[in-house]
Each structure stands twice: as structure tokens, then as C-alpha cells.
Scaffold this motif. Structure first.
Motif, PDB file in Angstrom:
ATOM      1  N   HIS A 211     -38.108  41.939 -25.561  1.00 40.84           N
ATOM      2  CA  HIS A 211     -38.038  40.599 -26.123  1.00 40.84           C
ATOM      3  C   HIS A 211     -37.257  40.672 -27.370  1.00 40.84           C
ATOM      4  O   HIS A 211     -36.997  39.753 -28.038  1.00 40.84           O
ATOM      5  N   GLN A 212     -36.484  41.782 -27.523  1.00 38.99           N
ATOM      6  CA  GLN A 212     -35.600  42.255 -28.514  1.00 38.99           C
ATOM      7  C   GLN A 212     -34.183  41.957 -27.985  1.00 38.99           C
ATOM      8  O   GLN A 212     -33.404  42.148 -28.924  1.00 38.99           O
TER       9      GLN A 212
ATOM     10  N   ARG B 219     -40.005  34.408 -41.785  1.00 36.32           N
ATOM     11  CA  ARG B 219     -40.386  35.694 -42.463  1.00 36.32           C
ATOM     12  C   ARG B 219     -39.252  36.168 -43.151  1.00 36.32           C
ATOM     13  O   ARG B 219     -39.496  36.715 -44.309  1.00 36.32           O
ATOM     14  N   ARG B 220     -38.055  36.184 -42.525  1.00 34.75           N
ATOM     15  CA  ARG B 220     -36.924  36.728 -43.294  1.00 34.75           C
ATOM     16  C   ARG B 220     -35.903  35.849 -44.126  1.00 34.75           C
ATOM     17  O   ARG B 220     -34.692  35.828 -43.993  1.00 34.75           O
TER      18      ARG B 220
ATOM     19  N   VAL C 263     -33.582  29.770 -42.205  1.00 32.06           N
ATOM     20  CA  VAL C 263     -32.839  29.833 -41.405  1.00 32.06           C
ATOM     21  C   VAL C 263     -32.269  28.288 -41.243  1.00 32.06           C
ATOM     22  O   VAL C 263     -32.859  27.434 -41.067  1.00 32.06           O
TER      23      VAL C 263
ATOM     24  N   TYR D 187     -47.087  42.140 -43.226  1.00 32.14           N
ATOM     25  CA  TYR D 187     -46.897  40.939 -43.567  1.00 32.14           C
ATOM     26  C   TYR D 187     -47.953  39.957 -43.249  1.00 32.14           C
ATOM     27  O   TYR D 187     -48.577  39.179 -44.160  1.00 32.14           O
TER      28      TYR D 187
ATOM     29  N   THR E  82     -34.266  39.476 -35.072  1.00 34.65           N
ATOM     30  CA  THR E  82     -34.936  40.779 -34.496  1.00 34.65           C
ATOM     31  C   THR E  82     -33.892  41.762 -33.894  1.00 34.65           C
ATOM     32  O   THR E  82     -33.910  43.002 -33.832  1.00 34.65           O
TER      33      THR E  82
ATOM     34  N   ARG F  27     -34.793  49.707 -26.764  1.00 34.63           N
ATOM     35  CA  ARG F  27     -35.497  48.356 -27.203  1.00 34.63           C
ATOM     36  C   ARG F  27     -36.357  47.894 -26.235  1.00 34.63           C
ATOM     37  O   ARG F  27     -36.348  48.194 -25.088  1.00 34.63           O
TER      38      ARG F  27
ATOM     39  N   THR G 251     -43.409  34.961 -36.007  1.00 32.76           N
ATOM     40  CA  THR G 251     -42.281  34.311 -35.883  1.00 32.76           C
ATOM     41  C   THR G 251     -41.065  34.697 -36.965  1.00 32.76           C
ATOM     42  O   THR G 251     -41.459  35.454 -37.502  1.00 32.76           O
TER      43      THR G 251
END
Lengths: 295, 551
Positions: free
Chosen positions: B437-438, B18-19, B22, A24, A4, B434, A295
Motif C-alpha cells: 500500500h506504500q 493529517r500531514r 493538500v 494520532y 506515505t 515497503r 487518511t
């Protein structure tokens, strides 16, 4: 997390990531995707319904009463020869606007009352708490009936009655959400920055209560539609010949025995679909606004 | 050679996000023998907790063991099914988590909860369960175990709760105990008591212990061997003495330096040549008094009623201009109440507050928000996450005090000022747009500091500003604070429970216990020759890392 943190920080980037988030979640959850599609459809019908329908919903065709669904009349015709399809579609706007205005009113007044009760506590809290308890003590639909019967049999009064019986839900939720945050670090920091109590409540705390409120609004919409239709069903508020789902079901009920089912089934189905859509939408919205899902 | 009790080989754990996937833990190898205590040390995100979850097979759904093996006394834990694992958990391997209150069922008495685990593993019958539970409570040195058997978790202090959790974990005499940050959030004296207890009990039962911690000092004191993890990999593994005397890996050395010890200076926490190293100037005893507190008291509840509680009792002290004063005490001693009164967020019950020659104690806290002196008194909060509004951009959070109190309506000027502040605290300007939370914990801490210094206050209260941060981040933030104080000439009231940090930051220290000041003096004198019994207890409880030979 680290991912993020590495996304571009420009406003456009933030917006794009919002869309990505929505896409998504919708792809992952086809049910809420369906709810959003249905919602779009209902909105479309409410806005443009009168121009889309094949017949005038009020025009009577004496020659063709009580016709079964056919290519010419998709949902058949009623006892006065009016096209049921046109009436169902046109009724969307009225039902939706009653619900929307009622929910907006109860949201605005309910959350203002609840937020003040949660922030200040003390006598404001006690007074508003007892007031809400009083409202909740009645069977809500009966209370709405009583309000409309006492205040006068108009559409506006249906809106007010629906707003009043929904008020406690918003007030209680706002109270709880504000109450847990009134001593949070960021509120203390806002005080140190010289914010007045009103500013803190309106600009610092209240925006944080919005995500759960959104869900409540959506769930409440379905409920408000049902409530408005229910009041019309028993003959309060909207009057014939105005097309409205509740009245149409009430009028059609007389013809079930004789076999003309389409008079009841189609407006009833429209009602079910609308309530169903808003309930599903609530679940989808919660997924969208709940950070736990990110998430 | 005797086979190890726990043998982890080539363990790789992946999380599906999602990315993409990890890798949280990569090729971890470690062995733990019977009766040995192994420390896993690392900063947040190093994979130390994930490793322990994998041993217990309690990874959350997104995580999976990608490769490698975990063998526990010959049993393959990676391939074991859920039923076999259920049998092992609690009976053979037990785990203690960070928050003891969350680990206990709030509506069941603690005695019953110990019985539950005994009955679950058939270690007790209905007839003797109660007796065994009381014996366990006695073993974890809870006074009056028969009485405490009927206590609910909310009736016990945090340290007591952790003892009950230990009693539950050890009730079935497991062969291995995993303690995941067992004392984070507890006071130093409680921390020492809890860890001493674990050490004694595990030694008695010849149990193996896996102690997971971020605190090198703690690991040094209680572990036979230490593994240092960074970003999912083990960077160094050695026995404790070797690790501290001759650390091999660069990261270990950096971590050792960043951990404040009794001898370090604030600049020493950062590597040599780092531009962020700051030098504190010696205190000036002739500086004028900025804040003077006389007989400050706060009573909660109606006076005379049985629920009335005196949180702060007759507190008097002075803070000089440009001075850094430490306020040390354990939880519940009245530190936070004191700081809230000094900040005029809370009205005092009695006492006077003079700030810069003005009687600010006479101004009710409700009216102080608009008072011109509001800008002069600012605060940095303990929890950087909690103190930032999650729905406000960082830029707006920093600009808020300037908008409200700074009197500048000019947008361009405000923008410049916010960017200047961000630069001052070392926050990259591109992060200003930002949401909190970022940002990472250290970045959020900087935002909090930038907001507090936005109005150039004369006095800043720092309420445990680094308690929620990793040591390497703490090193940077502490240096930043020293540097800002030098440049802006502020006075600090530094509230902390960590005496090693106080030693670095403060010219003078006050020790507070149960609402009263028990001792006050220059940092040098107080920490080296404490007079009060309580100060001595506090000092003895701090785990100190051995000083590395290279320093």
C-alpha cells in the motif's frame, strides 16, 4: 498516497510511523485513549495486585466485620472482616486470566476451524457449520452452566465452557474472512510460486484476517469476564474464600437489604469497569488496524 | 457573447489531511456552453474527478472549496445551500459514475429507480410515472423496455446497467451531464454503444456534457473541446482538432505519445532519448513450439444440468519459443478460464496441454504446485494491488517463488537475487522493504513482474498487465516487458481487450468469443484485414486518437 510513499522505508522508520499512527488516533479520540489507560491499569493490578494491596485478602479480622468504607478500609470490610478493597484488587488476576485463557482457546481453535471451512468448503464447511449452529442454538450461558455442571465444578472447566460458547464467533468470522480471499490475486500468485495449500492458508491468507479478529478478541474479553463472574455468581467454578468478583457480588447480595451496600457495589463496579474497558478498547483497536482510518 | 452555462473561475480545492492541507485542484478555469461537450483528460491524481465533485458539491468531508467560483446558469454553486443543491442535482445537473452496478440500488427494480427520480423532482405523477420510466428505458435503447422495467440490476449486464444509469440521469432533462469515466471497466463494443448513446441523447436535448476520462482517444472522438489536467492544474485547453494537431504543453505531448495508436511502435510511447525505450526483434517463424494446446475445454457445473456452462470450447493453438501471442476477447469470453488452465491452476474438462515436450495436461492442478515445471510457467496478474499480499513486504513477495521453488536456502544469495530482479524491472531497491500500500500502481505492477520472472520462466502469461495503469505508466511497463522478453528469451501469452496494446506487443493474435477462437493470424494481417465479423466489430469500436502532425 504520495506522502506515505515519501516516508523513510527502514524498519525503524516503519515502527516510528506505527507509533505516530497510534498517537494520532489516540489524540483524536480521547475515549479510546482512556480505554488504553484503563487497560494498562487493569493489567498492572492483575500482575502486581497481591503486592500492592494493604491487607491479606483472605485474612479475617473478627473485630471489624461489615465496616463502612473509611480511610483504613477504602471499600469497607465484609461479614468476616476481610478488606473489600484488597479482595477486589486481588480478584483482578483470576478474572482476567480466566477470560484471557478462554478467549485464547476459542481464538486458536475457532479460527483454525473457520479458516479451514472457508478455504476448503465442501464437507468440512458443512460439518463445522452444523456443529457451530448446534452450539449457537443453546442459550449460551445455560450451555456454559451445563458444561461446568457436567464436567465438574473447577476453574479449568469454567475456562473450557467459556471457550466453547465463544468458539462459533471466531469460527464464523474466520470463515467469512478467508472465504472472500481464497481466490484473490495474491493467493493465485502464491500458488504459482509453489506454495502448498497449507502454506497459503497459514502464511498468506490467515494474517489478513487478523485485524477484524483483534477487535473481536477485545470485545469478547469483556464478555468472557462477565461470563466467568456470572458462573461464579451462581456458585459454579471458583469457590469461596477465593476472592473473585462474581462470588463477592453473590455473597454481598445478602447484605443489601441490611444496608451494607459496599459489599456488592465495589466488586460490581470493578466488573463493570473491566467490561467497559474491553468494549471501548475494541473500538480503539478497530481504528488502529482499519486502513480506512489512515487518511 | 452569450453567458456560459457553467463558468468555473479560479477554483482551488483543498483537502485536510493529517500531514496538513493538500491542494487537489488549483486555479482551475473553465467554461462550458449549452450543447457543448467538454472533455477533462488527466491521469490519476490530476484532480479531474474532484473538480466534478465540486460542481455537484459532493466533495467528501475533508475537502473544501478554498477559493474561486462556480456559476451554473447564473446561480452561484459555491454559496448555494444543501437544499438548493438537492433541487439542482438530477434536475439541472446530472452525473454518471464509473461503476454502474454500484450506482444502482440492488434491491429495487430498475423501472422503479427511474420513477423515483421523476417523482422526486415532480416531473411525473403516480399515474404516468410508469409510462415515463418505460419511455426512458426505450430512449436509452434497451430492448423490451416493458419487460426490463421489472428487472433487478443483477439481472442486467454492465453495459445495460450503465444505460439504466443514463436513463436515470437524463430522466428529468437536465441542462448538464457530468460523466465521470462512464465506460471504464466496460468492453470496447459496449463502451462505443454507451458513448454513442450519450452523444445522441445530449445532442437531441441540447445538453452540455462534461466527459471526464483518462483516455485521450475517447476524448478525441466525443468532445468538442478538451482540457488537460496535471497535478490539479489545467495545463492546456483547446478545441479537439487543435489539441491533437499542435499540442502546446510538454505534458500534453507526452500524454499523446504514450497513448498507443494504430501507427505507433512500443518504443514510440516513451520520449526519444529515454533509456527505457525497448526494441522488439522480428518474430522467428522457425522457432520450436513451446506450448501446444489441443481441444482444450472447460465446463462448469454438472454436465447435462441446466446450470452447466461451457466456458472454453475446443481451443487449440501453438505458442512458439520467444513468441508473443495475443489473446483478445471481451469479458466473459473465457480468457481467464483459459489462462487458469494453462497455468495449471484449474483442471480442464477435456483436451491436452503439451509444454516443452511434456504432457502437463495430465498432471492434476493440485499436484502441479510442487512439480519442477511449475517454475517454467508463470503469470503477471491483471490487478497489481489485488495480486500482492497486503501484509507481506515487497521483498518477501518477490522472494517467495525463489524460496519455494528456486532451491536456494542461502539468505545472502536470495537477497542479492531479489535486488537484481528489482533492478531488472526498474524498481528502486530501497522500495523493497515497503508494504504494497506504500507503492504506486506502476511500482506494484513492477513487483508483480519481478515475482513472475524470478525463476526465469520459459513462458509468461500477461493478463491485462496494464489495464489498471495510467497511460504514461503503461508506456514504461510495456517497454519493460519487451525489453525483458528480448533479454531473457521468454514466450508471452498476452491477454488483453485493448487491440492497440496488442498491436504493439504481439507477433500473432487470437480472437476469442464465447469460449471459442473465431480468428487467428499474424498481428499485421489480422488487424489490417480482419476476416471475421466479430474482429471487425472489435476493431471499429476502439477509439483512436488522431495522429499528431509532429509525429
Amino acid at each position: 498516497m504520495t506522502q506515505t510513499a515519501s516516508t523513510p522505508a527502514s524498519a525503524a522508520g516503519a515502527q516510528a510511523s506505527g507509533w505516530r499512527q497510534a498517537r494520532y488516533l489516540l489524540a483524536e479520540n480521547p475515549v479510546s485513549a482512556m480505554a488504553f489507560v484503563l487497560f494498562a491499569l487493569i493489567l498492572l493490578l492483575a500482575l502486581f495486585g497481591p503486592w500492592l494491596v494493604p491487607y491479606d485478602p483472605l485474612a479475617t479480622y473478627a473485630g471489624e466485620p461489615l465496616q463502612a468504607p473509611s480511610a483504613a478500609h477504602w471499600f469497607g470490610t465484609d461479614n468476616l472482616g476481610r478488606d473489600v478493597f484488597s479482595r477486589v484488587v486481588v480478584a483482578t488476576r483470576l478474572d482476567l486470566s480466566i477470560a484471557l485463557v478462554a478467549v485464547a482457546l476459542s481464538f486458536v481453535f475457532g479460527s483454525a476451524l473457520g479458516a479451514m471451512a472457508g478455504y476448503y468448503g465442501g464437507w468440512i464447511d458443512r460439518l463445522s457449520g452444523r456443529l457451530l449452529d448446534t452450539i449457537m442454538a443453546f442459550p449460551l450461558f445455560v450451555l456454559a452452566m451445563g458444561i461446568v455442571a457436567a464436567a465438574g465444578n473447577t476453574v479449568e472447566n469454567i475456562v473450557y465452557a467459556t471457550a466453547i460458547i465463544n468458539l462459533p464467533f471466531y469460527a464464523r468470522m474466520a470463515r467469512a474472512e478467508v472465504n472472500v480471499r481464497r481466490n484473490a490475486g495474491f493467493v493465485q500468485a502464491a500458488r504459482l510460486s509453489g506454495n502448498s495449500d497449507w502454506r497459503i492458508l497459514a502464511l498468506h491468507i490467515f494474517p489478513n484476517t487478523l485485524p477484524p479478529m483483534m477487535v473481536q478478541i477485545s470485545l469478547n474479553m469483556g464478555w468472557a469476564i462477565l461470563n466467568a463472574a456470572g458462573l461464579s455468581f451462581i456458585g459454579l467454578g471458583v469457590r469461596p474464600p477465593t476472592p473473585e468478583w462474581g462470588i463477592m457480588v453473590a455473597e454481598g447480595a445478602n447484605f443489601i437489604i441490611s444496608g451494607e451496600w459496599w459489599l456488592v457495589v465495589f466488586p460490581g463496579a470493578a466488573l463493570v469497569l473491566a467490561v467497559f474497558t474491553f468494549n471501548l478498547l475494541g473500538d480503539g483497536l478497530r481504528d488502529l488496524v482499519d486502513p480506512q482510518r489512515r487518511t | 457573447m452569450q453567458p456560459a452555462l457553467l463558468d468555473i473561475d479560479d477554483l482551488t480545492i483543498e483537502f485536510a489531511t493529517r500531514r496538513g492541507t493538500v491542494t487537489a485542484v488549483e486555479q482551475v478555469r473553465l467554461r462550458l456552453n449549452k450543447g457543448e461537450t467538454l472533455g477533462i483528460v488527466g491521469e490519476s491524481g490530476s484532480g479531474k474527478s474532484v473538480t466534478s465533485y465540486a460542481i455537484m458539491r459532493i466533495l467528501d468531508r475533508a475537502g473544501s472549496i478554498h477559493r474561486g467560483s462556480i456559476r451554473f446558469s447564473g446561480i452561484d454553486l459555491v454559496g448555494a445551500n444543501e437544499r438548493a443543491m438537492r433541487d439542482l442535482r438530477g434536475r439541472e445537473i446530472s452525473m454518471i459514475f464509473q461503476n454502474p452496478r454500484a450506482a444502482l440500488n440492488p434491491i429495487r427494480t430498475v423501472g422503479k429507480q427511474i420513477e423515483d427520480v421523476l417523482r422526486e423532482h415532480a416531473m411525473a405523477t403516480r399515474a404516468n410515472a410508469r409510462e415515463k420510466a418505460i419511455a426512458m428505458l426505450r430512449a436509452v435503447r434497451i430492448a423490451n423496455p416493458e419487460g426490463r422495467y421489472h428487472a433487478y440490476p443483477f439481472e442486467l449486464s454492465g453495459g445495460m446497467c450503465q444505460r439504466v444509469v443514463i436513463a436515470i440521469a437524463l430522466a428529468c432533462r437536465p441542462q448538464m451531464l457530468i460523466a465521470d469515466e462512464p465506460t471504464t471497466g466496460l468492453d470496447v463494443t459496449t463502451q462505443k454503444a454507451v458513448l454513442d448513446l450519450i452523444k445522441d441523447l445530449t445532442r437531441e436535448q441540447r445538453m452540455a456534457t462534461l466527459l471526464i476520462t483518462h483516455d485521450l482517444g475517447l476524448a478525441a472522438q466525443y468532445c468538442d473541446r478538451i482540457v488537460v489536467m496535471q497535478k490539479g492544474r489545467i495545463v492546456e485547453a483547446a478545441d479537439t482538432a487543435t489539441l491533437f494537431s499542435s499540442p502546446q504543453h510538454d505534458y500534453t505531448r507526452r500524454l499523446l505519445k504514450a497513448t498507443p495508436g494504430p501507427e505507433s511502435k512500443v518504443a514510440d510511447l516513451l520520449p526519444e532519448g529515454d533509456a527505457r525505450r525497448a526494441l522488439a526483434s522480428p518474430p522467428n517463424p522457425e522457432a520450436p513450439v513451446l506450448l501446444s494446446v489441443e481441444g482444450l475445454s472447460k465446463t462448469f457445473g454438472a454436465p447435462g444440468s441446466p446450470t452447466s456452462h461451457r466456458a472454453v470450447d475446443n481451443l487449440s493453438f501453438k505458442l512458439h519459443q520467444g513468441e508473443s501471442l495475443g489473446l483478445v476477447g471481451e469479458s466473459g469470453c473465457g480468457k481467464s478460464t483459459t489462462s487458469a488452465m494453462l497455468m495449471r491452476l484449474l483442471d480442464q474438462s477435456a483436451g491436452a496441454l503439451w509444454f516443452d515436450g511434456q504432457d502437463i495436461g495430465a498432471i492434476p492442478s493440485k499436484q502441479f504446485a510442487r512439480h519442477p515445471l511449475r517454475a517454467q510457467l508463470q503469470m503477471v496478474f491483471q490487478d497489481p494491488t489485488d495480486s500482492l499480499n497486503p501484509r507481506w513486504k515487497v521483498r518477501d513477495a518477490i522472494a517467495d517463488p525463489i524460496r519455494r521453488l528456486g532451491g536456494t536456502g542461502d539468505k545472502a544469495q536470495l537477497r542479492r537475487r531479489v535486488e537484481e530482479l528489482a533492478e531488472n524491472v526498474g524498481l528502486p531497491v530501497e522500495l523493497l522493504d515497503r508494504y504494497p500500500h506504500q507503492l504506486s500502481g506502476g511500482q506494484k505492477a513492477r513487483v508483480g513482474i519481478a515475482r513472475a520472472i524470478a525463476l526465469n520462466p520459459k513462458m509468461l502469461i500477461l493478463d491485462e498487465p496494464t489495464a489498471a495503469l495510467d497511460v504514461s505508466v503503461q508506456a514504461v511497463v510495456l517497454n519493460l516487458l519487451v525489453d525483458l522478453k528480448e533479454r531473457l528469451g521468454m514466450s508471452y501469452l498476452f491477454i488483453s481487450h485493448d487491440l492497440n496494446v496488442v498491436r504493439l506487443m504481439c507477433d500473432r493474435v487470437m480472437i476469442m468469443q464465447a469460449g471459442r477462437l473465431v480468428e487467428e493470424g499474424s498481428t499485421e494481417r489480422l488487424l489490417n484485414a480482419p476476416e471475421h465479423e466479430y474482429t471487425r466489430t472489435l476493431l471499429a469500436a476502439i477509439p483512436n486518437p488522431p495522429v499528431p502532425a509532429s509525429a
